[in-house]
Motif scaffolding. Sequence first.
Motif, short mmCIF file in Angstrom:
data_model
loop_
_atom_site.label_atom_id
_atom_site.label_comp_id
_atom_site.label_asym_id
_atom_site.label_seq_id
_atom_site.Cartn_x
_atom_site.Cartn_y
_atom_site.Cartn_z
N VAL A 1 0.82 -1.21 0.00
CA VAL A 1 0.00 0.00 0.00
C VAL A 1 0.85 1.26 0.00
O VAL A 1 0.57 2.22 -0.74
CB VAL A 1 -0.97 0.00 1.20
N GLU A 2 1.88 1.29 0.81
CA GLU A 2 2.71 2.50 0.89
C GLU A 2 3.42 2.79 -0.42
O GLU A 2 3.54 3.94 -0.84
CB GLU A 2 3.71 2.38 2.05
N GLN B 1 -3.55 12.42 -3.72
CA GLN B 1 -3.24 12.36 -2.30
C GLN B 1 -3.99 11.18 -1.70
O GLN B 1 -5.10 10.87 -2.11
CB GLN B 1 -3.65 13.65 -1.59
N ALA B 2 -3.37 10.54 -0.73
CA ALA B 2 -4.00 9.40 -0.06
C ALA B 2 -4.34 9.78 1.37
O ALA B 2 -3.55 10.42 2.05
CB ALA B 2 -3.08 8.19 -0.08
N ARG B 3 -5.52 9.39 1.79
CA ARG B 3 -5.90 9.60 3.19
C ARG B 3 -6.53 8.33 3.74
O ARG B 3 -7.10 7.53 2.99
CB ARG B 3 -6.86 10.78 3.33
N SER B 4 -6.43 8.16 5.04
CA SER B 4 -6.92 6.93 5.67
C SER B 4 -8.42 6.84 5.59
O SER B 4 -9.15 7.84 5.63
CB SER B 4 -6.47 6.88 7.13
N PHE B 5 -8.89 5.61 5.46
CA PHE B 5 -10.32 5.33 5.41
C PHE B 5 -10.59 4.15 6.32
O PHE B 5 -9.66 3.51 6.82
CB PHE B 5 -10.72 5.03 3.95
N GLY C 1 -8.98 -0.18 7.32
CA GLY C 1 -7.60 -0.34 6.90
C GLY C 1 -7.32 0.07 5.48
O GLY C 1 -6.23 -0.19 4.96
N MET C 2 -8.28 0.70 4.82
CA MET C 2 -8.09 1.14 3.45
C MET C 2 -7.64 2.59 3.41
O MET C 2 -7.79 3.33 4.38
CB MET C 2 -9.39 0.99 2.65
N SER C 3 -7.09 2.99 2.28
CA SER C 3 -6.79 4.39 2.01
C SER C 3 -7.54 4.81 0.77
O SER C 3 -7.82 3.99 -0.11
CB SER C 3 -5.29 4.59 1.79
N VAL C 4 -7.89 6.09 0.70
CA VAL C 4 -8.63 6.63 -0.43
C VAL C 4 -7.73 7.56 -1.22
O VAL C 4 -7.07 8.43 -0.64
CB VAL C 4 -9.90 7.38 0.04
N ALA D 1 -6.11 -1.08 -1.16
CA ALA D 1 -6.21 -2.02 -0.04
C ALA D 1 -5.20 -3.15 -0.22
O ALA D 1 -4.80 -3.48 -1.34
CB ALA D 1 -7.62 -2.60 0.05
N ASP D 2 -4.78 -3.75 0.90
CA ASP D 2 -3.86 -4.88 0.88
C ASP D 2 -4.54 -6.12 0.32
O ASP D 2 -5.71 -6.38 0.58
CB ASP D 2 -3.38 -5.20 2.30
N ILE D 3 -3.77 -6.88 -0.43
CA ILE D 3 -4.20 -8.21 -0.83
C ILE D 3 -3.76 -9.18 0.25
O ILE D 3 -2.63 -9.14 0.71
CB ILE D 3 -3.54 -8.63 -2.16
#
Length: 255
Positions: free
Chosen positions: A151-152, A165-169, A172-175, A187-189
């Motif tokens: 993800v990073e 830009q990414a922000r936390s959702f 555990g997801m980022s938007v 999101a992580d696989i």
Amino acid sequence: MSEKRFTPGRVTWRELMTLDSQRAKAFYGELFGWTFVPFDLGPDGGNYEGIKLGEKLIGGIWEIRKGESPTSIFMSYVSVKDVDAAAKRAQENGGQVAHGPKDIPNMGRFAVLMDSDNAVIIAYQDLNGDPEPAMPKAGEFCWETLSTNDVERAKAFYSKVFGWQARSFQGGMSVFGVDDTPEGAVADIEKAQNMPPQWFTYVVVDRIETARDKAAKLGAQVLVPLVEVPNIGRIAMIVDPTGAPLGLFDHGGKA
């Protein structure tokens, strides 16, 4: 003549690359009420058609020639100011350019990009400007999600290439998004799923259960029957009869 409007960073087009366009058109015509109109993209354009919902053009469908792709897939196009510059940024930040940059006669310029983990997305500049943003209705595309092992690294890549830009959702997801407008999620696989990193696109439906069950009767495989996203809506994942994954979304199960 109205002034052309461009919205860099927005997803402005979706395209189904399919191994069987006739089967795909029959499936989506029944499921969403889509209709299809021929597009002339020149001698290299192949068998390309526009996807319409009513009178609105919402995407494209292209029958893959033998050897061009091992599977059917939906592709998402992101508006950029300069396709060549976006392709260069992708290469400079650990990605690749799978195809292009290349002009589409009388339409625009594109490049097929692969991110740091080989997920595919398209950088695009439309000669005619981008469509006016509007709330998607049932049968229209609405969202993208990137499934990735890192993800990073994905956040860093898309920030450089598209200015997202990414922000936390929640969960555990980022938007991802431009300014305050979200364009997709990352999101992580789970490694146990044995799924390659990839982008998924979603279509709005009136009710998940109805659309999901209808898709299954029409020959789709149901991958994820139902996921509740608190305060957002509900999703399901299917694979169409030609092998293309697609997400379904409703706003909470109201008919």
